[in-house]
Design a protein around this motif. Sequence first.
Motif, PDB file in Angstrom:
ATOM      1  N   GLY A 365       4.263   6.869  -3.560  1.00  4.15           N
ATOM      2  CA  GLY A 365       4.281   7.673  -4.769  1.00  4.15           C
ATOM      3  C   GLY A 365       5.680   7.931  -5.291  1.00  4.15           C
ATOM      4  N   SER A 366       6.641   8.100  -4.383  1.00  2.00           N
ATOM      5  CA  SER A 366       8.024   8.327  -4.840  1.00  2.00           C
ATOM      6  C   SER A 366       8.589   7.102  -5.539  1.00  2.00           C
ATOM      7  CB  SER A 366       8.895   8.701  -3.641  1.00  2.00           C
ATOM      8  OG  SER A 366       8.859   7.685  -2.650  1.00  2.00           O
ATOM      9  N   SER A 367       8.248   5.904  -5.065  1.00  4.19           N
ATOM     10  CA  SER A 367       8.738   4.682  -5.716  1.00  4.19           C
ATOM     11  C   SER A 367       8.120   4.524  -7.096  1.00  4.19           C
ATOM     12  CB  SER A 367       8.419   3.470  -4.844  1.00  4.19           C
ATOM     13  OG  SER A 367       9.022   3.582  -3.575  1.00  4.19           O
ATOM     14  N   ARG A 368       6.847   4.825  -7.225  1.00  2.42           N
ATOM     15  CA  ARG A 368       6.204   4.715  -8.536  1.00  2.42           C
ATOM     16  C   ARG A 368       6.718   5.781  -9.502  1.00  2.42           C
ATOM     17  NH1 ARG A 368       2.351   1.037  -8.635  1.00  2.42           N
ATOM     18  NH2 ARG A 368       1.377   0.359  -6.687  1.00  2.42           N
ATOM     19  N   PHE A 369       7.075   6.949  -8.970  1.00  5.40           N
ATOM     20  CA  PHE A 369       7.629   7.975  -9.844  1.00  5.40           C
ATOM     21  C   PHE A 369       8.971   7.543 -10.414  1.00  5.40           C
ATOM     22  CE2 PHE A 369      10.182  11.838 -10.452  1.00  5.40           C
ATOM     23  CZ  PHE A 369       9.390  12.494 -11.385  1.00  5.40           C
ATOM     24  N   ALA A 370       9.789   6.896  -9.590  1.00  6.89           N
ATOM     25  CA  ALA A 370      11.064   6.388 -10.093  1.00  6.89           C
ATOM     26  C   ALA A 370      10.858   5.337 -11.179  1.00  6.89           C
ATOM     27  CB  ALA A 370      11.884   5.816  -8.934  1.00  6.89           C
ATOM     28  N   ASP A 371       9.856   4.478 -10.980  1.00  5.32           N
ATOM     29  CA  ASP A 371       9.561   3.477 -12.010  1.00  5.32           C
ATOM     30  C   ASP A 371       9.042   4.138 -13.285  1.00  5.32           C
ATOM     31  OD1 ASP A 371       8.989   0.586 -12.801  1.00  5.32           O
ATOM     32  OD2 ASP A 371       6.990   1.487 -12.950  1.00  5.32           O
ATOM     33  N   THR A 398      -7.679 -14.498   3.167  1.00  8.57           N
ATOM     34  CA  THR A 398      -8.425 -14.813   1.949  1.00  8.57           C
ATOM     35  C   THR A 398      -8.027 -13.945   0.761  1.00  8.57           C
ATOM     36  OG1 THR A 398     -10.196 -13.290   2.568  1.00  8.57           O
ATOM     37  CG2 THR A 398     -10.411 -15.584   3.284  1.00  8.57           C
ATOM     38  N   ARG A 399      -7.353 -12.840   1.003  1.00  7.22           N
ATOM     39  CA  ARG A 399      -7.007 -11.918  -0.080  1.00  7.22           C
ATOM     40  C   ARG A 399      -5.589 -11.410   0.135  1.00  7.22           C
ATOM     41  NH1 ARG A 399     -10.328  -8.868  -3.488  1.00  7.22           N
ATOM     42  NH2 ARG A 399      -9.320  -7.043  -4.427  1.00  7.22           N
ATOM     43  N   LEU A 400      -4.727 -11.633  -0.853  1.00 11.21           N
ATOM     44  CA  LEU A 400      -3.344 -11.169  -0.803  1.00 11.21           C
ATOM     45  C   LEU A 400      -3.033 -10.437  -2.097  1.00 11.21           C
ATOM     46  CD1 LEU A 400      -0.530 -11.007   0.464  1.00 11.21           C
ATOM     47  CD2 LEU A 400      -0.021 -13.251  -0.541  1.00 11.21           C
ATOM     48  N   GLU A 401      -2.624  -9.169  -1.965  1.00 10.33           N
ATOM     49  CA  GLU A 401      -2.281  -8.344  -3.120  1.00 10.33           C
ATOM     50  C   GLU A 401      -0.934  -7.681  -2.870  1.00 10.33           C
ATOM     51  OE1 GLU A 401      -5.261  -5.556  -4.155  1.00 10.33           O
ATOM     52  OE2 GLU A 401      -6.900  -7.018  -4.208  1.00 10.33           O
ATOM     53  N   ILE A 402      -0.007  -7.900  -3.778  1.00  8.63           N
ATOM     54  CA  ILE A 402       1.310  -7.256  -3.742  1.00  8.63           C
ATOM     55  C   ILE A 402       1.505  -6.569  -5.087  1.00  8.63           C
ATOM     56  CG2 ILE A 402       3.788  -7.589  -3.516  1.00  8.63           C
ATOM     57  CD1 ILE A 402       3.251 -10.006  -1.782  1.00  8.63           C
ATOM     58  N   ASP A 403       1.642  -5.252  -5.052  1.00  3.29           N
ATOM     59  CA  ASP A 403       1.801  -4.463  -6.268  1.00  3.29           C
ATOM     60  C   ASP A 403       2.961  -3.497  -6.075  1.00  3.29           C
ATOM     61  OD1 ASP A 403       1.539  -3.240  -8.680  1.00  3.29           O
ATOM     62  OD2 ASP A 403      -0.325  -2.178  -8.209  1.00  3.29           O
ATOM     63  N   LEU A 404       4.158  -3.918  -6.477  1.00  3.08           N
ATOM     64  CA  LEU A 404       5.373  -3.134  -6.313  1.00  3.08           C
ATOM     65  C   LEU A 404       6.067  -2.984  -7.666  1.00  3.08           C
ATOM     66  CD1 LEU A 404       6.745  -4.796  -3.052  1.00  3.08           C
ATOM     67  CD2 LEU A 404       5.479  -2.653  -3.240  1.00  3.08           C
ATOM     68  N   PRO A 405       6.648  -1.816  -7.951  1.00  2.00           N
ATOM     69  CA  PRO A 405       7.323  -1.645  -9.246  1.00  2.00           C
ATOM     70  C   PRO A 405       8.734  -2.216  -9.277  1.00  2.00           C
ATOM     71  CG  PRO A 405       7.330   0.413  -8.030  1.00  2.00           C
ATOM     72  CD  PRO A 405       6.531  -0.547  -7.219  1.00  2.00           C
ATOM     73  N   GLU A 406       9.371  -2.357  -8.108  1.00  2.00           N
ATOM     74  CA  GLU A 406      10.752  -2.824  -8.072  1.00  2.00           C
ATOM     75  C   GLU A 406      10.857  -4.317  -7.733  1.00  2.00           C
ATOM     76  OE1 GLU A 406      13.407  -1.047  -8.752  1.00  2.00           O
ATOM     77  OE2 GLU A 406      12.571   0.967  -8.889  1.00  2.00           O
ATOM     78  N   CYS A 431       2.107  -8.697  -8.182  1.00  2.00           N
ATOM     79  CA  CYS A 431       2.696  -7.771  -9.155  1.00  2.00           C
ATOM     80  C   CYS A 431       2.198  -8.061 -10.574  1.00  2.00           C
ATOM     81  CB  CYS A 431       4.220  -7.843  -9.103  1.00  2.00           C
ATOM     82  SG  CYS A 431       4.931  -7.391  -7.511  1.00  2.00           S
ATOM     83  N   PRO A 432       0.890  -7.928 -10.822  1.00  2.00           N
ATOM     84  CA  PRO A 432       0.365  -8.262 -12.153  1.00  2.00           C
ATOM     85  C   PRO A 432       0.796  -7.283 -13.240  1.00  2.00           C
ATOM     86  CG  PRO A 432      -1.355  -7.282 -10.800  1.00  2.00           C
ATOM     87  CD  PRO A 432      -0.179  -7.459  -9.903  1.00  2.00           C
ATOM     88  N   LEU A 433       1.353  -6.123 -12.889  1.00  2.00           N
ATOM     89  CA  LEU A 433       1.799  -5.146 -13.877  1.00  2.00           C
ATOM     90  C   LEU A 433       3.288  -5.245 -14.166  1.00  2.00           C
ATOM     91  CD1 LEU A 433      -0.141  -2.000 -12.555  1.00  2.00           C
ATOM     92  CD2 LEU A 433      -0.873  -3.663 -14.271  1.00  2.00           C
ATOM     93  N   ALA A 434       3.969  -6.234 -13.609  1.00  2.04           N
ATOM     94  CA  ALA A 434       5.417  -6.357 -13.802  1.00  2.04           C
ATOM     95  C   ALA A 434       5.736  -6.699 -15.263  1.00  2.04           C
ATOM     96  CB  ALA A 434       5.968  -7.422 -12.866  1.00  2.04           C
ATOM     97  N   ARG A 435       6.852  -6.204 -15.731  1.00  2.00           N
ATOM     98  CA  ARG A 435       7.320  -6.479 -17.094  1.00  2.00           C
ATOM     99  C   ARG A 435       8.775  -6.962 -17.023  1.00  2.00           C
ATOM    100  NH1 ARG A 435       7.211  -1.089 -16.110  1.00  2.00           N
ATOM    101  NH2 ARG A 435       9.092   0.122 -16.600  1.00  2.00           N
TER     102      ARG A 435
END
Length: 744
Positions: A365-371, A398-406, A431-435
């Motif tokens: 949560g702290s990492s997402r707050f910084a983002d 069979t399933r790999l998910e990486i969702d990081l803001p940095e 990281c499908p939400l990366a911009r």
Amino acid sequence: MNLFSLVRRDPDASKKLFETILDTPNGKRALSRLARTCRAVAEPALNVLWRELDSLVPIIGLFPNPILKKARRPGLGLSKTPVEADWRNILKYSEKVRRISYDEASNNIAASIFPILDECRPRTHILPRLHELTWKAETPAGLDRCALFLSPEIRVLNLEIGSKFPQLSHFLSDMSARTKLTSFSFVSPTPLPDNFTDLLAQQDLLENINLVAPGALSPGVGRWVASLPKLKSLQLDLSGRSIIAVEGFFDELRPRSGDSTPSDVDSESGVFSDDELDFSEIRKSALRLTGDLPSKGSFAQLRKLQLTGDVSNIAVFLRHIMSPLSQLDLVIEDPPDNADWQDLCAIMCERFSESLQSLRVSATGSSRFADLVRSTARAEPAGGRLSLEHLTSLPFLTRLEIDLPESTVFLDADIENLSKACPNLESLRLCPLARFSQNNQPKLSLDSLAHLVVNCGHLHTIAIVLSAKQGNAEVLASRAHSSRSLLRLSLGHSWISDPLQASIFLSHIAPYLETLKWFQEKNRPGFVETNAKGWQSVAETLPHLQNIRIAERKAASRMDTIRPRMANKGIDATVRTLSRGVLATPKMYNASIQFSPTLIDQFVEAIPSVVSAAIDATPSVRNACIEALALTVEQGVEAKPHMVSMSIDATPATTSQAVETSPPPPPLTAAPTSGKREFSRRNPALLFLLSILKIISYPLTIPSRILRLILSKKPKPDGSKRIPTNDTNEKTETIVMDTLQVRQ
């Protein structure tokens, strides 16, 4: 009619249908209207609608409107105490509730309602079939209200409480005595009680545990968690803890499980052991950190593990887990240290390569707050690097998910290595939400999809951010780079320069693609209108190109079937021979064994046991007296003859005649009283029989007298009259016939 037949014939299909309706936008309202439309679907629709509640307000709203303070706001409370008839709807719909949540911070339920429910409830448990209870309390009073809904049917309990709860031990003891849980979650800044493991000792059927509180990494908790025989899922928070604290979670576990025996670590033991320092504990700690000291007999059924904290702490924790994990969820501080991440990847591939099926990496949560703060300030995204080249072998993943803001930057080399390390991937999300900004575009290209298509034959879902430039010509010319399983592609804020080239490339590598998604919301951070329009153009042209691709390949397959390709091949069949020698030198070992038999002297004292027994054979004598008295019965019978008076008119028509009749018998004279008593005393039965015979025979004498009179009147054959004779034995009496009256 089709819906009615579906509900009647297949309840499971109707249940799936109603669950799908419930998950859609405004699904509850649609399902409620459907339940009020048709009686055939009303009951199954209501079961799905009332199965899960996110508040107690719907339950309170079932009270009649007159006793609610405000009918449209049931949470404000009741205006008067409900009677038994007011509970009818609550008792009806409470049977359908399986999961319910309560949040004290939302303040949508007045505190005055709970005492009324506790005092006036018609049965012990308001929700008798409640299976899962989520309770969020900020005050001790809010936690006490939870006891009202603790029924024996509860199997899942999720607690989120604030700080300073002095009655926490009492609540946990009462909860443990009244329920038999399979899942328990405790999230709180309040430290766990010192006797936490003793309070939950009865909960031996737990399969899922989530502990996020100070004291959750204590050695006692570690011993208790490891001893649960059916534990399959474990969630712990390692944030802000040192490596020593993480190591201490397993301190009391090892001596009881046989993991740390003297043979585990080479240590000298002898005469001089008291004079030297004991480095065994230091060696064990070092081996645990390096992973050379395996854990045995602990967490035998553990299959799912979720850890939160630094990558270094997670790596230390995973070194102690030897169970075949199938699902691993990591919530890490982003960005992680590269060395720690490399160490973590090595541990995962070494320990769980033969069992791991799902891997999820997300941010705290702290990492997402910084983002979030950075996106609000319209700053450039960080764009850190998280290398996937450290993954060596996860063949069952069979399933790999990486969702990081940095850490959002991935290279083509990462995708190529991932496709080789995980050949059985079915779903991939990087990281499908990366911009990305104009100066820092995505590093991945369409060629990265080609690597995944070639090596991962079961891949059906991809969610990544890439830059759709012109694809490689070799990929377009090869049929091996075409996937029949890829059906869904999510591109997020992906960049695109030529929509037509991207459509042609996608139609080649994914001719059966069904869903293509990208971010179209203009208010989303990182939105670029040019890219959104380009992907819109790809979505419009891609289906037509896919039809062309499929038609061409079908035609090509027919041509290959009609005219098979011929080729001349020569095979060199020269046999290669090799000469190989093996030097076999046996290794000799001399071993001597000193054998000394152990002698034991043993004596057995055999003395027969003698027992003296005496028997008293004196016969028992009893005196009995019998009183024999003759039974004397005195009985008298009064016999009075029944007298009948009859008159007969025997007067002839012209003459009167006298008839001599015998006088009536003299009256019976009773015997002397004294003689009768004496006789009755001696023979009472004979006297009674004679009396009966006398009574019976007396009436027979009356007809004989009358018969005698009639015979005397009959004339003789010679015409003379009968002349009565005076016998000595017969007494006669002259009766004048004129005096006799004859009834006519």
